[in-house]
Structures are given as structure tokens and as C-alpha cells.
Write a protein that holds these residues in place. Structure first.
Motif, PDB file in Angstrom:
ATOM      1  N   ILE A  79       0.937  -1.126   0.065  1.00  0.00           N
ATOM      2  CA  ILE A  79       0.008   0.009  -0.005  1.00  0.00           C
ATOM      3  C   ILE A  79       1.010   1.141  -0.059  1.00  0.00           C
ATOM      4  CG2 ILE A  79      -1.579   1.201   1.453  1.00  0.00           C
ATOM      5  CD1 ILE A  79      -2.923  -1.429   2.171  1.00  0.00           C
ATOM      6  N   ARG A  80       1.854   1.082   0.696  1.00  0.00           N
ATOM      7  CA  ARG A  80       3.016   2.380   0.861  1.00  0.00           C
ATOM      8  C   ARG A  80       3.728   2.474  -0.335  1.00  0.00           C
ATOM      9  NH1 ARG A  80       4.400   1.201   5.313  1.00  0.00           N
ATOM     10  NH2 ARG A  80       6.333  -0.084   4.886  1.00  0.00           N
ATOM     11  N   ILE A  81       4.337   1.326  -1.030  1.00  0.00           N
ATOM     12  CA  ILE A  81       4.910   1.591  -2.357  1.00  0.00           C
ATOM     13  C   ILE A  81       4.113   1.863  -3.312  1.00  0.00           C
ATOM     14  CG2 ILE A  81       6.228   0.013  -3.761  1.00  0.00           C
ATOM     15  CD1 ILE A  81       7.404  -1.648  -1.605  1.00  0.00           C
ATOM     16  N   LEU A  82       2.966   1.274  -3.390  1.00  0.00           N
ATOM     17  CA  LEU A  82       2.071   1.771  -4.633  1.00  0.00           C
ATOM     18  C   LEU A  82       1.298   3.020  -4.427  1.00  0.00           C
ATOM     19  CD1 LEU A  82       0.863  -2.069  -5.297  1.00  0.00           C
ATOM     20  CD2 LEU A  82       2.449  -0.678  -6.641  1.00  0.00           C
ATOM     21  N   HIS A  83       1.406   3.419  -3.235  1.00  0.00           N
ATOM     22  CA  HIS A  83       0.679   4.710  -2.914  1.00  0.00           C
ATOM     23  C   HIS A  83      -0.676   4.537  -3.078  1.00  0.00           C
ATOM     24  CE1 HIS A  83       4.589   6.572  -2.886  1.00  0.00           C
ATOM     25  NE2 HIS A  83       4.850   6.511  -3.967  1.00  0.00           N
ATOM     26  N   GLU A 114      -2.119 -13.844  -5.195  1.00  0.00           N
ATOM     27  CA  GLU A 114      -3.063 -13.883  -6.006  1.00  0.00           C
ATOM     28  C   GLU A 114      -3.920 -12.801  -6.201  1.00  0.00           C
ATOM     29  OE1 GLU A 114      -4.303 -15.202  -9.735  1.00  0.00           O
ATOM     30  OE2 GLU A 114      -3.401 -16.823  -8.378  1.00  0.00           O
ATOM     31  N   VAL A 115      -4.285 -12.406  -4.844  1.00  0.00           N
ATOM     32  CA  VAL A 115      -4.891 -10.816  -4.927  1.00  0.00           C
ATOM     33  C   VAL A 115      -4.095  -9.809  -5.160  1.00  0.00           C
ATOM     34  CG1 VAL A 115      -5.768  -9.393  -3.105  1.00  0.00           C
ATOM     35  CG2 VAL A 115      -6.274 -11.803  -2.976  1.00  0.00           C
ATOM     36  N   ALA A 116      -2.726  -9.964  -4.718  1.00  0.00           N
ATOM     37  CA  ALA A 116      -1.720  -8.784  -5.114  1.00  0.00           C
ATOM     38  C   ALA A 116      -1.389  -8.892  -6.779  1.00  0.00           C
ATOM     39  CB  ALA A 116      -0.481  -9.237  -4.527  1.00  0.00           C
ATOM     40  N   TYR A 117      -1.517 -10.163  -7.213  1.00  0.00           N
ATOM     41  CA  TYR A 117      -1.343  -9.937  -9.009  1.00  0.00           C
ATOM     42  C   TYR A 117      -2.502  -9.376  -9.549  1.00  0.00           C
ATOM     43  CZ  TYR A 117      -2.129 -11.953 -13.430  1.00  0.00           C
ATOM     44  OH  TYR A 117      -2.135 -12.284 -14.932  1.00  0.00           O
ATOM     45  N   TRP A 118      -3.672  -9.506  -9.106  1.00  0.00           N
ATOM     46  CA  TRP A 118      -4.754  -8.910  -9.577  1.00  0.00           C
ATOM     47  C   TRP A 118      -4.772  -7.382  -9.620  1.00  0.00           C
ATOM     48  CZ3 TRP A 118      -8.500 -10.555 -12.947  1.00  0.00           C
ATOM     49  CH2 TRP A 118      -8.612 -12.073 -13.060  1.00  0.00           C
ATOM     50  N   ILE A 119      -4.033  -6.818  -8.622  1.00  0.00           N
ATOM     51  CA  ILE A 119      -4.052  -5.345  -8.111  1.00  0.00           C
ATOM     52  C   ILE A 119      -2.570  -4.962  -9.163  1.00  0.00           C
ATOM     53  CG2 ILE A 119      -3.204  -3.836  -6.616  1.00  0.00           C
ATOM     54  CD1 ILE A 119      -4.993  -5.395  -4.598  1.00  0.00           C
ATOM     55  N   LEU A 120      -1.614  -5.854  -8.884  1.00  0.00           N
ATOM     56  CA  LEU A 120      -0.449  -5.584  -9.767  1.00  0.00           C
ATOM     57  C   LEU A 120      -0.549  -5.467 -11.285  1.00  0.00           C
ATOM     58  CD1 LEU A 120       2.057  -7.169  -7.148  1.00  0.00           C
ATOM     59  CD2 LEU A 120       1.889  -4.629  -7.555  1.00  0.00           C
ATOM     60  N   ARG A 121      -1.051  -6.287 -11.697  1.00  0.00           N
ATOM     61  CA  ARG A 121      -1.159  -6.648 -13.247  1.00  0.00           C
ATOM     62  C   ARG A 121      -1.181  -5.487 -14.030  1.00  0.00           C
ATOM     63  NH1 ARG A 121      -6.771  -9.176 -15.309  1.00  0.00           N
ATOM     64  NH2 ARG A 121      -8.366  -7.898 -13.991  1.00  0.00           N
ATOM     65  N   ASN A 122      -1.975  -4.393 -13.676  1.00  0.00           N
ATOM     66  CA  ASN A 122      -2.098  -3.038 -14.363  1.00  0.00           C
ATOM     67  C   ASN A 122      -1.178  -1.899 -13.921  1.00  0.00           C
ATOM     68  OD1 ASN A 122      -4.123  -4.038 -15.940  1.00  0.00           O
ATOM     69  ND2 ASN A 122      -5.597  -3.543 -14.319  1.00  0.00           N
ATOM     70  N   LYS A 123      -0.159  -2.305 -12.947  1.00  0.00           N
ATOM     71  CA  LYS A 123       0.554  -1.423 -12.258  1.00  0.00           C
ATOM     72  C   LYS A 123       1.973  -1.504 -12.564  1.00  0.00           C
ATOM     73  CE  LYS A 123      -2.757  -0.432  -8.678  1.00  0.00           C
ATOM     74  NZ  LYS A 123      -3.177   0.886  -9.081  1.00  0.00           N
ATOM     75  N   THR A 159      10.701  -2.203  -3.017  1.00  0.00           N
ATOM     76  CA  THR A 159      10.346  -1.326  -4.052  1.00  0.00           C
ATOM     77  C   THR A 159      11.307  -1.606  -5.381  1.00  0.00           C
ATOM     78  OG1 THR A 159       9.813   0.364  -2.380  1.00  0.00           O
ATOM     79  CG2 THR A 159      10.147   1.256  -4.754  1.00  0.00           C
ATOM     80  N   GLU A 160      12.566  -1.885  -5.241  1.00  0.00           N
ATOM     81  CA  GLU A 160      13.529  -2.127  -6.531  1.00  0.00           C
ATOM     82  C   GLU A 160      12.819  -3.452  -7.129  1.00  0.00           C
ATOM     83  OE1 GLU A 160      16.407  -1.498  -8.969  1.00  0.00           O
ATOM     84  OE2 GLU A 160      15.576  -0.312  -7.691  1.00  0.00           O
ATOM     85  N   LEU A 161      12.594  -4.467  -6.508  1.00  0.00           N
ATOM     86  CA  LEU A 161      12.187  -5.747  -6.840  1.00  0.00           C
ATOM     87  C   LEU A 161      10.786  -5.451  -7.875  1.00  0.00           C
ATOM     88  CD1 LEU A 161      13.091  -8.513  -4.345  1.00  0.00           C
ATOM     89  CD2 LEU A 161      13.862  -8.102  -6.603  1.00  0.00           C
ATOM     90  N   LEU A 162       9.851  -4.568  -7.289  1.00  0.00           N
ATOM     91  CA  LEU A 162       8.758  -4.197  -8.054  1.00  0.00           C
ATOM     92  C   LEU A 162       8.937  -3.540  -9.307  1.00  0.00           C
ATOM     93  CD1 LEU A 162       5.606  -4.172  -7.507  1.00  0.00           C
ATOM     94  CD2 LEU A 162       5.910  -2.049  -6.539  1.00  0.00           C
ATOM     95  N   ARG A 163       9.945  -2.840  -9.193  1.00  0.00           N
ATOM     96  CA  ARG A 163      10.385  -2.210 -10.736  1.00  0.00           C
ATOM     97  C   ARG A 163      10.804  -3.299 -11.590  1.00  0.00           C
ATOM     98  NH1 ARG A 163      14.637  -0.025 -13.186  1.00  0.00           N
ATOM     99  NH2 ARG A 163      16.143  -0.839 -11.307  1.00  0.00           N
ATOM    100  N   LYS A 164      11.615  -4.248 -11.176  1.00  0.00           N
ATOM    101  CA  LYS A 164      12.229  -5.112 -12.090  1.00  0.00           C
ATOM    102  C   LYS A 164      11.458  -6.390 -12.545  1.00  0.00           C
ATOM    103  CE  LYS A 164      17.143  -4.679 -10.409  1.00  0.00           C
ATOM    104  NZ  LYS A 164      18.267  -5.263  -9.928  1.00  0.00           N
ATOM    105  N   MET A 165      10.422  -6.804 -11.735  1.00  0.00           N
ATOM    106  CA  MET A 165       9.718  -7.962 -12.121  1.00  0.00           C
ATOM    107  C   MET A 165       8.108  -7.321 -12.774  1.00  0.00           C
ATOM    108  SD  MET A 165      10.480 -10.698  -9.176  1.00  0.00           S
ATOM    109  CE  MET A 165      10.154  -9.490  -7.632  1.00  0.00           C
ATOM    110  N   SER A 166       7.660  -8.252 -13.514  1.00  0.00           N
ATOM    111  CA  SER A 166       6.308  -8.473 -14.052  1.00  0.00           C
ATOM    112  C   SER A 166       5.317  -8.760 -12.901  1.00  0.00           C
ATOM    113  CB  SER A 166       6.184  -9.479 -15.196  1.00  0.00           C
ATOM    114  OG  SER A 166       6.241 -10.738 -14.779  1.00  0.00           O
ATOM    115  N   ALA A 167       4.070  -8.630 -13.056  1.00  0.00           N
ATOM    116  CA  ALA A 167       3.035  -9.156 -12.099  1.00  0.00           C
ATOM    117  C   ALA A 167       2.933 -10.663 -11.670  1.00  0.00           C
ATOM    118  CB  ALA A 167       1.805  -8.646 -12.585  1.00  0.00           C
ATOM    119  N   ASP A 168       3.358 -11.437 -12.902  1.00  0.00           N
ATOM    120  CA  ASP A 168       3.369 -12.969 -12.601  1.00  0.00           C
ATOM    121  C   ASP A 168       4.469 -13.214 -11.834  1.00  0.00           C
ATOM    122  OD1 ASP A 168       1.302 -14.356 -14.331  1.00  0.00           O
ATOM    123  OD2 ASP A 168       2.114 -13.080 -15.879  1.00  0.00           O
ATOM    124  N   GLU A 169       5.853 -12.623 -12.033  1.00  0.00           N
ATOM    125  CA  GLU A 169       6.723 -12.877 -11.472  1.00  0.00           C
ATOM    126  C   GLU A 169       6.776 -12.388  -9.788  1.00  0.00           C
ATOM    127  OE1 GLU A 169      10.486 -12.611 -14.685  1.00  0.00           O
ATOM    128  OE2 GLU A 169       9.816 -10.755 -13.727  1.00  0.00           O
TER     129      GLU A 169
END
Length: 756
Positions: A79-83, A114-123, A159-169
């Protein structure tokens, strides 16, 4: 130089996991993983599989420390990382990931990744082709930052890993970090796919690295494994046993069931290593040598001069240095963080030795290992002390022993065959664990009201499968209670049909618990359920638990350990549950241990009349040597238990003295024991005195009785300790200084008064 698997794309790992998880058939899952492993085994040129297998088997990871990250922490971090707005839809889905949501797929419910994936797939963007080696490096770094209590650095890594990885990863990375892969394959099955002998090696070593190093070729089978110095192994375990149904066949060793943490101590060349039951290393806490840790220095000084190397198996406990007694986990202590010099410090109680001066002892009988243990070190009170043990030779002795443990508010007893060999991770090799909760009728029943519910995971995801239980606040004038205090959480004891029936009755009554909107009927603390229910719509559950412990998590200031549902009480009205005052009375009466009293013999079993115990039989029972001549009946029919010897008089000599004068010796003190005899005041004597369950008389009182040829009344001076009733009786005859209200002062008493 990086190995083959460290350079492997993490995306390939994620793809094979996706192929496995979508298959419903177990054999197809097997085939996919086996083909993947075999393909890379043929291409890796002998490289170690460890960097890959630790991702498939995160629960078996021991080479790096814990991450300190659970779903709730990850939700707040993301929540903090994705604002994300805290009250926004996505943020609430992350926090309440177990609750049913608007997402159509039921597979999402209860699966944080899986919940996180559905939120991250567009981010999230595309993958930067991050490698397995980079993933492991980052996980190592997270463990290091957690150990140094640096949560901001952990945020930076995520945060750095979020920048490097796809939603699936991201999804599969989260499953690795939460140590729950959802593949539909057990750890044992994955180990077997890697190598048929993997489970055996892991059970012995607790090391996935060792599995991957030793078993690189599946065509080469392992025939013999030994425990090794400085490498953890999974300890031998005890089989749960009902005291009343134990089929006694031979003389057994009996040990106290300590309520601490199972630990292994390895020592060689003046170096120490400490491992927990699950193979985690705590050498940094206790000291690698006598210079880097005060605890290791104390222990090193107690080792026998002839000892060069050793592996000890035992229990790490807390020790109150002011009161000189054991402190259990029930006191909310973590023995893995205790330091020497604190009021409560670590104390190691070894009960077995598996390696001594270069020799592996696991195939030797237990009684021989005990002999080696006895010569390994000298006890130092509060630091390292051999676990107490004795022998039992009848079913009655076993019942007496568990009842004595109940009287002393101990967790239970351990029985061990004298010829048992040590088998790592085996629970059926001659060790037996007896606790009151394993015996029908051994625990107190508590009628508690359901206050709330928690959504389950796995097969129960999206459904309420666990319940928050509570107590009624007392009311006046016979009114129904209007408020209820949270006490504990329960999720076991009922069958699937029973849970389904209960769920159907309550399903329409559940209400979502919203922040800042806690109903006035519910008095909650830190722990809060996913949903709540109005008391008059709720149901009472009959609960059993082993003990009450202090806790700030629940409103009543206490909670229960090892809770399970005994019955669902549809027959009782909601207002007829236990009140807080009734619960406090139970807690005080049982001193926190919720045992319902002494365990009796198996109901319906016809016992033959016990033979009258002759002097010869008593001598045999107590392992005394030679005939004992009867000289008087001063102690006729009185049962005694001798705790310790006195000065130059051994424990066995005191037992002979009692038998000579008509007394009966018991191997274990029980409810019919007249009193305990204490010579020298040691730790065991202090423990019996502090339990308040028995009268403990000084040996000098026994000498006085035999000299005067009668049972001399007890005085404050003649007792080391007594029961609550005994203290009450003495208070009617003696003041707080031990002076009698009715007996004249004799010459010796005057001398004692004038000198002291």
C-alpha cells in the motif's frame, strides 16, 4: 563464478509453477516437475540444484534467516510502495485478502499472492529478465535487514524488485517469501521427485543444501547416513499416548516434559553451534566460543576435561535467577532471545547425547547414552543441568507419575524404552509423550460464546472456518449479559460435517467488522476477527485447552494454549456461557493449568487386588541391595518419597531406614504420599516446595520420630515446604516467627532465640 542455476531466468521458474498449479491431476503435476528437473539436470553440468530447489521448497529453507514478513506486513508495505489510498478498494482487498471479494474467481480468495497479482497486473511493467541468483541474493538481503531490524531497507528492496519484475513474477516471488507455494504438491513429494532419498537426508540434516549436495545423481542411492558435527538434524520425537491406555511391558525411563524449546548443542575444537528443532541456527545468540558469548563460556567450563567433541539434545528453558527455578514458555518468554545476566536467563537441560569424542552414539541403547551424558559435564544451576529422570516398572507407577506432574503444574511426562536407539524425526521408535490433554476427561471444559469469525484458506477459503471465542461480562440482578470479552481463537476439534452445519446456521448472521465500528457488545483488543455476530444470534462451543497464559492480544488479558472444540452446544442458550469472574476463579484454582484433576485407571478395567507389599518387595522396587530387617512400626503404612540424601546419609540409606520402621517407599509422589523427605536442599527439593502440592519434611524430623518412637507433630522448623492447608493449620498454632502459641519454650529454643 555464477553457476548454471543462478543464471537461470526467474521467469522460467514462474512458468513451470503456473503449469503445475493449473493441473488438477496429481500425476500430471508430478510429471511436469520431474521433466523440468531432469531437463536442467542434463544441462547443468553437475551444478548444485540448491539455488533452484530453495525456491520450490521455501518452507524447508534453513541456510538464511527468517524474513519477518507476513501477509499483513506485506499488505501495508505494498500500500505504501504503490501509494494506494488506505480506505481504497485495492488497499482493503490486500488487507482483507481472506474475505470474499468482487473478483469472480474463487481461487483468489484467501491467496494473498493471487490478490496482489490482480492489483499489480495493471501497475507493473515487463520483466527485466531477473535471474534466480538475483532473487536469492535479494532474499538473503531481506533476511539480513530483518535481523538488523531495518524495515526501511526491506521496503527499499521490495520497491526495487517491484520495478524489475512483472506481475506474474511478483506473484511467485510473494509465494516464495510467504513460504506457501500452492502447487498442490507436498514438500515430501517435491523432495522425492528430486531424489528418492531426499526426505531421509533432510530428516537427518535439516539442510536443503546438504540434500542438493549429496544427492545430485538420482541413480545413486544412499545406504547409510550419520549425524555430523555442526550440521543440524531433525530430532527424535515422542508418540502421543493416553496414560490410561498405555500397555506397560517393561521397565521404562521417565523424564519430565519440559515446556521450552528443543535445542541441539554441537561442540568441537572449542567451537559451539546451537540449532533449534527446525534447524535454525542461534549460535550468534549464545556464542560461537567462550570469548564471543557468556553462555558458551559458562557451559565450556562445565565440560569434562576428557571431552573433545559432543552433540547434546535437550530443552532450552528460561531460569529465574532470583527465585532459582524454571520459567516455561507459558510466561510469554522467548528462550532464543534470553541473555545471561538477566533476571530470566537461558538454561539448557540436555537429556540425550548423540556424539561423543568422535563417536556417533545413535545406535547405542538409551541407557548407555545416559551413562555417557552423565560423565559429559557437571551441572551448573541456571546454565546447564541434566534433565531429571528415573525408572518406572508398572502401570500404576505411570499413572502416579502423570498425576505427580499435574500436582506440580508441569506439562506432562516422557516415557522412553531403555534400549531405544536414536532415530531422527521418528515418532514411533520407543519414546512416548503423556500429557493430561491426551487422556479423555483430563482437561477442564469451558463453555465460550462465538464472538466473531475468520475466513479460512485452502479448501475453506471464502468460508468462516475459525472463530473468536469470548466470555460474558458479569451482570447484576440475573439480567442477561450485554457485553462479552475476547479470549481466544479456535479452529480445530470439529469434523467437516460439524463445521458445515454450524456455518449454515450462522452464515446469514455474520457482519463485516469495519475499522472504528466495533459493536458495543464486543470488547476487543489487538486481535480482531474478519466478521462479527450479535451475541443473541450466536452459539456456545465447549472448549478444551491445556493452560491459560497472559496476553495483551485479547481483551480479558489472557488467552488459551492448544485450544480445540469438544462439542457444539446447540442445547445451551447464548447467555449461559462462562463469565469473566468464573473464568478467573478457574484460572486461580488450577494455577493456569486446565487439568481436571488426577487421572484414574482405565474405566471398566477389573484390577486384581494388589499383593501386600513386603519388606523384600519394597527393597526390590527401590533397587536396594541386601535384606532389610524390620526394627519398628513407627511409620506403619505411611507412604514416603525421599527427594535427596543428607550429608553422609545417601538417599538409599534413608529409604532403608523408612522401610525398617514400617514405612512404604514410593518411586513417584502421589495423592496418597504422607510426606516427602528432604535431606540436602537442592533444586528438586525447591521445586517440590514451590509446587505447594506436598508436605516436604526435613530429614531431621524423621530422625526425631525414630528417636522418640512416634510420629512427631510438624513444626515450621521441621518442614521445608507444605501445602496451602498445611500452612493454614500451622498458622493456628505458630506465629509468623515460628513460635508456638501453646507449647512452652524449651532450653534449645531459648538458646536459638538468644544466639539469633
Amino acid at each position: 563464478m555464477e553457476g548454471y542455476f543462478s543464471k537461470l531466468s526467474f521467469n522460467l521458474f514462474c512458468e513451470v509453477c503456473e503449469r503445475i498449479i493449473v493441473k488438477k491431476d496429481k500425476k500430471k503435476k508430478f510429471d511436469i516437475l520431474r521433466a523440468f528437473i531432469n531437463y536442467h539436470r542434463n544441462k547443468c553440468d553437475g551444478d548444485n540444484f540448491h539455488s533452484l530447489m530453495r525456491l520450490f521448497l521455501p518452507k524447508l529453507e534453513r541456510e538464511r534467516g527468517p524474513y519477518g514478513i507476513k501477509e499483513y506486513n506485506l499488505a501495508r508495505t505494498y500500500i505504501r510502495i504503490l501509494h494506494l489510498p488506505k480506505e481504497g478498494h485495492d488497499a482493503q482487498r490486500l488487507i482483507h485478502y481472506t474475505a470474499p471479494s468482487s473478483v469472480k474467481s474463487s481461487d483468489v480468495i484467501g491467496d494473498f499472492a493471487e490478490v496482489a497479482y490482480w492489483i499489480l497486473r495493471n501497475k507493473c511493467g515487463q520483466s527485466t529478465n531477473i535471474t534466480v541468483g538475483e532473487i536469492n541474493d535479494n532474499l538473503d538481503l531481506i533476511a539480513v535487514k530483518h535481523a538488523s531490524q531495518d524495515p526501511r531497507a526491506v521496503d527499499d528492496i521490495l520497491t526495487e524488485l517491484l520495478r524489475k519484475m512483472s506481475a506474474d513474477e511478483q506473484k511467485w516471488f510473494l509465494r516464495v517469501i510467504l513460504k506457501d507455494m500452492h502447487l498442490g504438491l507436498s514438500n515430501k513429494q517435491i523432495l522425492y521427485i528430486f531424489h528418492p532419498d531426499s526426505t531421509e537426508v533432510f530428516d537427518l540434516s535439516n539442510s536443503l543444501l546438504k540434500v542438493c549436495t549429496m544427492l545430485n545423481d538420482p541413480s545413486v542411492r544412499l545406504h547409510e547416513i550419520e549425524i555430523s558435527l555442526f550440521e543440524p538434524f531433525r530430532p527424535m520425537l515422542s508418540e502421543r499416548t493416553d496414560a490410561r491406555k498405555f500397555n506397560f511391558t517393561d521397565t521404562l525411563i521417565i523424564e519430565t516434559k519440559y515446556d521450552g524449546e528443543r535445542f541441539q548443542l554441537h561442540f568441537s575444537n572449542n567451537k559451539f553451534k546451537y540449532f533449534s528443532r527446525n534447524g535454525y541456527e542461534y549460535t550468534q545468540t549464545f556464542g560461537e566460543d567462550e570469548f564471543s558469548g557468556y553462555f558458551s563460556r559458562l557451559i565450556r567450563n562445565q565440560f569434562s576435561p576428557s571431552l573433545t567433541s559432543v552433540i547434546l539434545d535437550g530443552e532450552m528453558m528460561g531460569w529465574n535467577t532470583k527465585r532459582s527455578h524454571i520459567v516455561t514458555k507459558a510466561a510469554n518468554i522467548d528462550v532464543k532471545t534470553l541473555k545471561v545476566g538477566n533476571i530470566v536467563q537461558p538454561c539448557f537441560f540436555p537429556f540425550d547425547v548423540l556424539y561423543f569424542n568422535g563417536e556417533v552414539l545413535t545406535n547405542k541403547p538409551l541407557i548407555e547414552r545416559k551413562e555417557v551424558l552423565n560423565k559429559s559435564f557437571v551441572d551448573l544451576e541456571g546454565s546447564i543441568m541434566k534433565a531429571d529422570y528415573s525408572t518406572v516398572s508398572s502401570n500404576e507407577d505411570i499413572i502416579d507419575a502423570i498425576n505427580a506432574a499435574i500436582d506440580r503444574s508441569e506439562e506432562g511426562i516422557i516415557l522412553k524404552k531403555m534400549d531405544s536407539v536414536y532415530k531422527p524425526n521418528s515418532r514411533s521408535s520407543g519414546w512416548y509423550k503423556i500429557k493430561p490433554e491426551y487422556t479423555e476427561g483430563g482437561l477442564v471444559d469451558l463453555d465460550l460464546l462465538i464472538l466473531g469469525g475468520y475466513y479460512g484458506q485452502g479448501k475453506q477459503k471464502g468460508k468462516v472456518s475459525h472463530f473468536m471465542m469470548g466470555l460474558a461480562a458479569p451482570t447484576e440482578n440475573g439480567l442477561h449479559p450485554s457485553q462479552f470479552e475476547s479470549l481466544c481463537r479456535v479452529g480445530s476439534g470439529y469434523t467437516v460435517p460439524e463445521l458445515e452445519e454450524l456455518s449454515n446456521k450462522l452464515e446469514s448472521e455474520w457482519q463485516k467488522l469495519r475499522p472504528g465500528a466495533i459493536p458495543s457488545t464486543h470488547l476487543l483488543s489487538k486481535e480482531k476477527p474478519d466478521v462479527w455476530i450479535s451475541p443473541e444470534k450466536s452459539c456456545i462451543l465447549q472448549i478444551k485447552a491445556t493452560e491459560v497464559v497472559d496476553s495483551s492480544v485479547y481483551h480479558c488479558g489472557s488467552t488459551l494454549k492448544f485450544v480445540r472444540v469438544e462439542r457444539i452446544r446447540y442445547d445451551k442458550p447464548w447467555y449461559d456461557c462462562l463469565t469473566t469472574s468464573e473464568f478467573q476463579n478457574i484460572k486461580q484454582a488450577y494455577k493456569g493449568k486446565l487439568t481436571s484433576g488426577h487421572i484414574q485407571s482405565l474405566p471398566g478395567k477389573i484390577h486384581s487386588q494388589r499383593k501386600k507389599e513386603t519388606i523384600e518387595s519394597l527393597v526390590g522396587n527401590n533397587k536396594l541391595v541386601g535384606p532389610v530387617e524390620s526394627v519398628s512400626n513407627v511409620l506403619e503404612s505411611k507412604e514416603f518419597y525421599v527427594v535427596s540424601g543428607f550429608s553422609n546419609t545417601s538417599k538409599e540409606d534413608i529409604e532403608k531406614l523408612i522401610i525398617k520402621n514400617g514405612g512404604v517407599i514410593k518411586n513417584i509422589p502421589g495423592s496418597t504420599t504422607f510426606c516427602l523427605i528432604a535431606g540436602d536442599i537442592n533444586r528438586r527439593v525447591k521445586n517440590f516446595c514451590e509446587s505447594g502440592k506436598h508436605t516436604v519434611a526435613h530429614f531431621t524430623w524423621l530422625q526425631d520420630c525414630l528417636e522418640k518412637k512416634k510420629l512427631v507433630p510438624w513444626t515450621p522448623q521441621s518442614l521445608a515446604g507444605t501445602t496451602l492447608m498445611g500452612k493454614s493449620n500451622l498458622s493456628h498454632c505458630y506465629d509468623k516467627y515460628g513460635d508456638s502459641y501453646i507449647e512452652p519454650v524449651n532450653e534449645n529454643a531459648w538458646k536459638s532465640f538468644l544466639i539469633g
